[in-house]
Design an enzyme around this catalytic site. Structure first.
Site, PDB file in Angstrom:
ATOM      1  CG  ASN A   1       8.210 -42.182 -56.166  1.00 59.64           C
ATOM      2  OD1 ASN A   1       9.146 -42.715 -55.578  1.00 59.64           O
ATOM      3  ND2 ASN A   1       7.049 -42.779 -56.319  1.00 59.64           N
TER       4      ASN A   1
ATOM      5  CD  GLU B   1      10.083 -47.597 -48.893  1.00 63.52           C
ATOM      6  OE1 GLU B   1      11.267 -47.234 -48.927  1.00 63.52           O
ATOM      7  OE2 GLU B   1       9.127 -46.815 -49.069  1.00 63.52           O
ATOM      8  CG  ASP B   2       5.665 -48.808 -48.305  1.00 62.75           C
ATOM      9  OD1 ASP B   2       6.128 -47.647 -48.198  1.00 62.75           O
ATOM     10  OD2 ASP B   2       5.179 -49.240 -49.361  1.00 62.75           O
TER      11      ASP B   2
ATOM     12  NE  ARG C   1       2.237 -45.854 -45.915  1.00 63.01           N
ATOM     13  CZ  ARG C   1       3.193 -45.667 -46.844  1.00 63.01           C
ATOM     14  NH1 ARG C   1       3.216 -46.379 -47.972  1.00 63.01           N
ATOM     15  NH2 ARG C   1       4.142 -44.789 -46.649  1.00 63.01           N
TER      16      ARG C   1
ATOM     17  CE  LYS D   1      10.082 -47.580 -52.188  1.00 66.43           C
ATOM     18  NZ  LYS D   1       9.946 -46.137 -52.344  1.00 66.43           N
TER      19      LYS D   1
ATOM     20  CG  ASP E   1      12.195 -44.222 -49.184  1.00 65.29           C
ATOM     21  OD1 ASP E   1      12.770 -43.165 -49.471  1.00 65.29           O
ATOM     22  OD2 ASP E   1      11.479 -44.852 -49.987  1.00 65.29           O
ATOM     23  CG  ASP E   2       7.509 -44.949 -46.642  1.00 65.97           C
ATOM     24  OD1 ASP E   2       7.180 -44.779 -47.818  1.00 65.97           O
ATOM     25  OD2 ASP E   2       7.830 -46.061 -46.181  1.00 65.97           O
TER      26      ASP E   2
HETATM   27  N1  LIG Z   1       5.205 -39.825 -53.363  1.00 69.06           N
HETATM   28  C1  LIG Z   1       5.967 -40.396 -52.457  1.00 69.06           C
HETATM   29  O1  LIG Z   1       7.198 -40.460 -52.577  1.00 69.06           O
HETATM   30  C2  LIG Z   1       5.336 -40.991 -51.230  1.00 69.06           C
HETATM   31  C3  LIG Z   1       6.144 -41.331 -50.148  1.00 69.06           C
HETATM   32  C4  LIG Z   1       5.572 -41.863 -49.023  1.00 69.06           C
HETATM   33  C5  LIG Z   1       4.198 -42.080 -48.967  1.00 69.06           C
HETATM   34  N2  LIG Z   1       3.441 -41.751 -50.048  1.00 69.06           N
HETATM   35  C6  LIG Z   1       1.990 -42.004 -50.043  1.00 69.06           C
HETATM   36  O2  LIG Z   1       1.360 -41.279 -49.006  1.00 69.06           O
HETATM   37  C7  LIG Z   1       0.171 -41.942 -48.661  1.00 69.06           C
HETATM   38  C8  LIG Z   1       0.000 -41.919 -47.160  1.00 69.06           C
HETATM   39  O3  LIG Z   1       1.070 -42.561 -46.504  1.00 69.06           O
HETATM   40  P1  LIG Z   1       1.198 -42.488 -44.892  1.00 69.06           P
HETATM   41  O4  LIG Z   1       2.319 -43.368 -44.475  1.00 69.06           O
HETATM   42  O5  LIG Z   1       1.208 -41.100 -44.413  1.00 69.06           O
HETATM   43  O6  LIG Z   1      -0.192 -43.142 -44.499  1.00 69.06           O
HETATM   44  P2  LIG Z   1      -1.007 -42.946 -43.192  1.00 69.06           P
HETATM   45  O7  LIG Z   1      -2.225 -43.767 -43.337  1.00 69.06           O
HETATM   46  O8  LIG Z   1      -0.113 -43.160 -42.040  1.00 69.06           O
HETATM   47  O9  LIG Z   1      -1.398 -41.390 -43.171  1.00 69.06           O
HETATM   48  C9  LIG Z   1      -2.436 -40.868 -43.928  1.00 69.06           C
HETATM   49  C10 LIG Z   1      -2.834 -39.549 -43.315  1.00 69.06           C
HETATM   50  O10 LIG Z   1      -3.871 -39.003 -44.118  1.00 69.06           O
HETATM   51  C11 LIG Z   1      -4.920 -38.574 -43.276  1.00 69.06           C
HETATM   52  N3  LIG Z   1      -6.194 -38.782 -43.956  1.00 69.06           N
HETATM   53  C12 LIG Z   1      -6.841 -39.947 -44.164  1.00 69.06           C
HETATM   54  N4  LIG Z   1      -8.026 -39.729 -44.772  1.00 69.06           N
HETATM   55  C13 LIG Z   1      -8.103 -38.404 -44.969  1.00 69.06           C
HETATM   56  C14 LIG Z   1      -9.086 -37.569 -45.540  1.00 69.06           C
HETATM   57  N5  LIG Z   1     -10.225 -38.069 -46.040  1.00 69.06           N
HETATM   58  N6  LIG Z   1      -8.854 -36.239 -45.575  1.00 69.06           N
HETATM   59  C15 LIG Z   1      -7.716 -35.720 -45.078  1.00 69.06           C
HETATM   60  N7  LIG Z   1      -6.732 -36.466 -44.525  1.00 69.06           N
HETATM   61  C16 LIG Z   1      -6.935 -37.793 -44.466  1.00 69.06           C
HETATM   62  C17 LIG Z   1      -4.858 -39.404 -42.024  1.00 69.06           C
HETATM   63  O11 LIG Z   1      -5.379 -38.679 -40.917  1.00 69.06           O
HETATM   64  C18 LIG Z   1      -3.382 -39.688 -41.891  1.00 69.06           C
HETATM   65  O12 LIG Z   1      -2.774 -38.732 -41.090  1.00 69.06           O
HETATM   66  C19 LIG Z   1       0.239 -43.325 -49.286  1.00 69.06           C
HETATM   67  O13 LIG Z   1      -0.637 -43.379 -50.387  1.00 69.06           O
HETATM   68  C20 LIG Z   1       1.660 -43.448 -49.757  1.00 69.06           C
HETATM   69  O14 LIG Z   1       1.761 -44.231 -50.926  1.00 69.06           O
HETATM   70  C21 LIG Z   1       3.968 -41.209 -51.170  1.00 69.06           C
HETATM   71  O1  LIG Z   2       6.924 -46.515 -53.167  1.00 62.47           O
HETATM   72  C1  LIG Z   2       6.728 -45.392 -53.660  1.00 62.47           C
HETATM   73  O2  LIG Z   2       6.482 -45.246 -54.867  1.00 62.47           O
HETATM   74  C2  LIG Z   2       6.835 -44.146 -52.837  1.00 62.47           C
HETATM   75  C3  LIG Z   2       6.627 -44.301 -51.381  1.00 62.47           C
HETATM   76  O3  LIG Z   2       7.677 -44.983 -50.760  1.00 62.47           O
HETATM   77  C4  LIG Z   2       5.300 -44.850 -50.978  1.00 62.47           C
HETATM   78  O4  LIG Z   2       5.262 -45.568 -49.987  1.00 62.47           O
HETATM   79  O5  LIG Z   2       4.311 -44.537 -51.634  1.00 62.47           O
HETATM   80 MG   LIG Z   3       7.176 -46.254 -49.273  1.00 60.03          MG
END
Ligand SMILES: NC(=O)c1ccc[n+]([C@@H]2O[C@H](COP(=O)([O-])OP(=O)(O)OC[C@H]3O[C@@H](n4cnc5c(N)ncnc54)[C@H](O)[C@@H]3O)[C@@H](O)[C@H]2O)c1
Ligand SMILES: O=C(O)C[C@H](O)C(=O)O
Ligand SMILES: [Mg+2]
Length: 613
Positions: free
Chosen positions: A500, A269-270, A182, A200, A292-293
Site C-alpha cells: 500500500n 489523491e484518488d 475514483r 491519508k 500518490d496513486d
Molecule cells: N495498493 C495501493 O497502494 C493502490 C494505490 C493506488 C490504487 N490502488 C487500487 O488500484 C485500483 C485501480 O485504480 P486506478 O486508478 O488504476 O483505476 P482505473 O479505473 O483508472 O484503472 C483500472 C484499470 O484496470 C483495467 N481493468 C478494468 N477491468 C479489467 C478487467 N476485467 N481485466 C483487466 N483489466 C481491467 C482498466 O482497463 C484500467 O486500465 C483501485 O482499486 C485502487 O484502489 C491501489
Molecule cells: O488508499 C489506499 O489505501 C491506497 C491507494 O491510494 C488507493 O487509492 O487505493
Molecule cells: Mg489513492
C-alpha cells in the site's frame, strides 16, 4: 538514478526509537468552555487544577483530575467493550462502529486520539484508513456530524482566494486533495470522497509526525456522475465539470493555497486517471506536489517487485529476467517512465522496461520481452484497433508471443507466460480466480509472486487465503488492503504483505517539508522507493516478507523522509525549513538527516496551556 551498489551497501538503521520530546507551552487565545470545545487544546478531565484556574475551567469539569494514562486506558477499555458487544454483527456494522468511536475521540480530543492511533497503528490503520475508509465514504451523508477539512465547489469559482482565509490555522504544511472521482476501487463518490484525504492525513500525523494543526484535507466538488448520489448526497447536484471548466477550478484552488501558504505540499489523491495525469504534468514543475496513486503506488510496487527477486535468492540484476504480468492498465507504473508524458491506460509495459534499462544499464530491447500488460480488453498488443499511437511501441507483437493474440485473457496469458509476478491494479475484485491462481503454480519462479493491490478488500484481485490455497504455499503474497496471515497447517504461516502506498507517501511529504524543497522530483521519488526496497533484511525477504510491519511505519517514514530530504539537497532544491537553513542541511551526515527528521516529528503529549489575549 537507481544505484545497485548503494542499494546493496545500505544497511539502514532499524531502530524503533522516535522523537517523543515534550513540547513547550502552547499559547491559547481562548478561555473556559471554548477550550473544552476545541479538540486541539481539549484535555477533557486531564486539565490540572492550576490550569483549570488559569483558563477559567473551574466548575466546568468534574472535580477529579484524570491522568493521560488513565484516559488512554479508559478509551481502550471502551473500545474493547465495543468489540465484545458487537460480536456476531456484520463486518460492516462492526467496522463502522469502530470508526465511529475513534472519530468521536478525534472530534473531541486530538492529543489522545493521535496517541492511541500511533500506539495501536496496526490495529487502527484498517479502521481510519483502508479498507474502512471506503465504507465511510460510501456512507458519508449518513455518518456526517461535523465538517472536517475544507470544501471548494464549482460554485465557489472566483471566491477561493478569499475562502482559503476561512481556514482557522495560521500555517498549513500538508494538504491532501481529492475530487472524489475514483475513490479506491469504488468509483465516483463525489463529495463523499472527503474521507480519503482525512484518512491519508491521519496517516501523515501517525506515521510522519506532521503536526495535526498544520494539515488540511480538501474536497474539490465539481459534481458527480454517480447517478445514485445525485439524488441524495451533501455535494453539488450536477454532473462533473469537464475540460477547461474543470481545470480552471483546480487551477484556482492551487493558486489560492499557495498564495496563503507558499510552502504547503499538496498530495493529489484518488483522481480518475485522466485528471491524475493531467494535473501532475500541469503542476509538478510549479508547485510542491505529487500524485500518490501514480507516484507513491509505483514506488511501493517497484520496491515489492524488487523484493520478489531477492526472495528467490537471486541477485537484483536478475530483475531484468523476471516476467511480470500487470493486470490493470492503470496509472501506477508511470514512474517507470519518469519524465515521459503518458496517456491513460497506455505505455505501462515500456515504462517498466525503461526502469529495468535504467537500473541494469541494459538496452530497452533486451528487457522488453519480460513485461506484459492486460487491461479491460485483455492483453494489449499492437493489433488493437484503437491503440493510441503513443502506446504502439510498447504493446506486444502477437508474432513474438506465440499462442497469444490481441485481447488474450488473464488465464491465457498466465498459462502461456508462466510469470514470476502477477500484479493486479485493476480495481476488479476476484479477477485472480481459482483457475488463474492454479495456473501460477506453473510459474517459472521458485517463489511465484501475487500482488492483489486493488482496494478496498472486496476489490482485491484475490484474497490471501485463496492465493495460498490455489497457487501454493511457496508463493509471495501482497495486497493493497490488509489480510490476516494465512494458517497453512503444520505450524506454517503464509505471510501477507500489505503493498500500500502508505509506506511511501508519509515519507515523501515529510522529506519534502523538512528540506523545504520547491518541487518533488523523480529523483526524490526514486530515493523513497529505493529506501523502502532496501529496508527489509535478507532473512526477512527470504521468508517472503517484502514490506515492514505497520507497527514500524513511523521508523520506515523517518528513513524514507531522510532519503527524500538528502535527494532534495543533492538536486539543489532544498531551501531549508524553519530555523534550519540550506547550509546546515547540506552539512548534515546521513545519520544527522535521520536525527533531524526524527526530532522534527510531532508526538502527542498534553502541553501546558498558557492563555494570551
Ligand atoms: N495498493 C495501493 O497502494 C493502490 C494505490 C493506488 C490504487 N490502488 C487500487 O488500484 C485500483 C485501480 O485504480 P486506478 O486508478 O488504476 O483505476 P482505473 O479505473 O483508472 O484503472 C483500472 C484499470 O484496470 C483495467 N481493468 C478494468 N477491468 C479489467 C478487467 N476485467 N481485466 C483487466 N483489466 C481491467 C482498466 O482497463 C484500467 O486500465 C483501485 O482499486 C485502487 O484502489 C491501489
Ligand atoms: O488508499 C489506499 O489505501 C491506497 C491507494 O491510494 C488507493 O487509492 O487505493
Ligand atoms: Mg489513492
Amino acid at each position: 538514478m537507481w544505484n545497485l551498489a548503494r542499494f546493496a551497501a545500505s544497511k539502514l538503521s532499524r531502530s524503533r526509537r522516535y522523537s517523543s520530546a515534550i513540547p513547550g507551552p502552547c499559547i491559547v487565545h481562548k478561555r473556559g468552555a471554548d477550550i473544552l470545545h476545541d479538540p486541539w487544546f481539549n484535555k477533557d478531565t486531564g486539565f490540572p487544577l492550576t490550569e483549570r484556574d488559569r483558563l477559567g475551567l473551574r466548575g466546568l469539569l468534574p472535580p477529579r483530575v484524570i491522568s493521560f494514562e488513565q484516559q488512554y486506558d479508559r478509551f481502550m477499555n471502551s473500545y474493547r467493550s465495543l468489540e465484545k458487544n458487537t460480536q456476531g454483527q456484520s463486518d460492516k456494522f462492526v467496522s463502522l462502529a469502530k470508526w465511529r468511536i475513534l472519530n468521536r475521540l478525534h472530534d473531541r480530543n486530538e492529543t489522545l486520539y493521535y496517541r492511541v492511533l500511533i500506539d495501536n497503528i496496526q490495529e487502527f490503520a484498517p479502521v481510519i484508513y483502508t479498507p474502512t475508509v471506503g465504507l465511510v465514504c460510501q456512507n458519508y451523508s449518513g455518518l456526517f456530524r461535523r465538517p472536517r477539512g475544507m470544501y471548494f465547489s464549482a460554485k465557489d469559482k472566483g471566491e477561493m482566494m478569499s475562502m482559503i482565509y476561512n481556514w482557522p490555522a495560521h500555517q498549513v504544511d500538508m494538504i491532501v486533495l481529492t475530487d472524489g472521482s475514483r475513490i479506491l476501487g469504488l468509483g465516483d463518490l463525489g463529495v463523499q470522497g472527503i474521507g480519503i484525504p482525512i484518512g491519508k492525513l491521519d496517516m501523515y500525523v501517525a506515521a510522519a509526525g506532521i503536526n495535526p494543526q498544520r494539515i488540511l484535507p480538501v474536497m474539490l466538488d465539481v459534481g458527480t456522475n454517480n447517478q445514485k448520489l445525485l439524488d441524495d448526497h451533501l455535494g453539488l447536484r450536477q454532473p462533473r465539470l469537464e475540460g477547461e471548466e474543470y481545470l480552471s477550478i483546480v487551477d484556482e484552488f492551487m493558486e489560492a493555497v499557495h498564495a496563503r501558504w507558499p510552502k504547503a505540499i499538496v498530495q493529489f489523491e484518488d483522481f480518475q486517471m485522466k485528471w491524475a495525469f493531467e494535473t501532475l504534468q500541469r503542476y509538478r514543475k510549479r508547485f510542491c506536489m505529487f500524485n500518490d496513486d501514480i507516484q507513491g503506488t509505483a514506488g511501493v510496487a517497484l520496491a515489492g517487485v524488487l523484493g520478489t527477486v531477492r526472495a528467490q535468492g537471486r541477485p537484483l540484476s536478475d530483475f531484468m529476467k523476471q516476467k511480470i504480468v500487470v493486470v490493470g492498465a492503470g496509472s501506477h507504473f508511470l514512474p517507470f517512465c519518469f519524465g515521459l508524458i503518458c496517456s491513460a491506460g497506455l505505455g505501462v509495459l515500456n515504462m517498466a522496461v525503461q526502469a529495468v534499462a535504467r537500473m541494469m544499464g541494459c538496452s530497452e530491447t533486451a528487457a522488453k520481452s519480460q513485461f506484459f500488460l492486460i487491461d479491460k480488453d485483455g492483453l494489449v498488443t499492437n493489433e488493437r484497433s484503437n491503440l493510441d499511437p503513443a502506446a504502439a511501441p510498447f504493446a506486444k507483437s502477437p508474432r513474438d508471443i506465440e499462442g497469444l493474440s490481441e485481447g488474450a485473457s488473464i488465464i491465457e496469458v498466465v498459462k502461456k507466460i508462466k510469470p514470476h509476478v502477477l500484479l493486479g491494479l485493476s480495481g476488479v475484485g476476484g479477477i485472480f480466480n481459482e483457475e488463474v491462481l492454479k495456473a501460477m503454480r506453473e510459474s517459472v519462479s521458485t517463489k511465484p509472486a501475487i500482488f492483489a493491490m486493488s482496494n478496498p478488500t472486496m476489490n482485491a484481485e484475490c484474497s490471501a487465503a485463496d492465493a495460498f490455497k490455489h497457487a501454493g504455499e511457496n508463493i509471495v503474497f501482497a495486497s493493497g488492503s490488509p489480510f490476516k496471515n494465512v494458517d497453512l497447517g503444520n505450524g506454517k504461516v503464509g505471510h501477507v504483505n500489505q503493498a500500500n502506498n502508505m509506506y511511501l507517501f508519509p515519507g515523501i511529504g515529510l522529506g519534502a517539508l523538512l528540506s523545504g524543497a520547491r518541487l518533488i522530483t523523480d529523483g526524490m521519488l526514486q530515493a523513497a522507493s529505493e529506501c523502502l526496497a532496501s529496508y527489509m533484511t535478507e532473512e526477512e525477504v527470504l521468508q517472503g516478507i517484502l514490506y515492514p510491519s505497520i507497527d514500524s511505519i513511523r521508523n520506515v517514514t523517518v528513513e524514507v523522509g531522510a532519503a527524500v530530504l538528502r535527494e532534495a539537497i543533492a538536486e539543489g532544491l532544498a531551501e531549508g525549513h524553519g530555523d534550519v537553513g540550506i547550509k546546515e542541511l547540506s552539512l548534515m551526515s546521513k545519520e544527522d538527516t535521520v536525527d533531524y527528521i526524527r526530532h522534527n516529528m510531532w508526538y502527542p503529549v498534553y502541553c501546558p496551556l498558557v492563555h494570551e489575549k
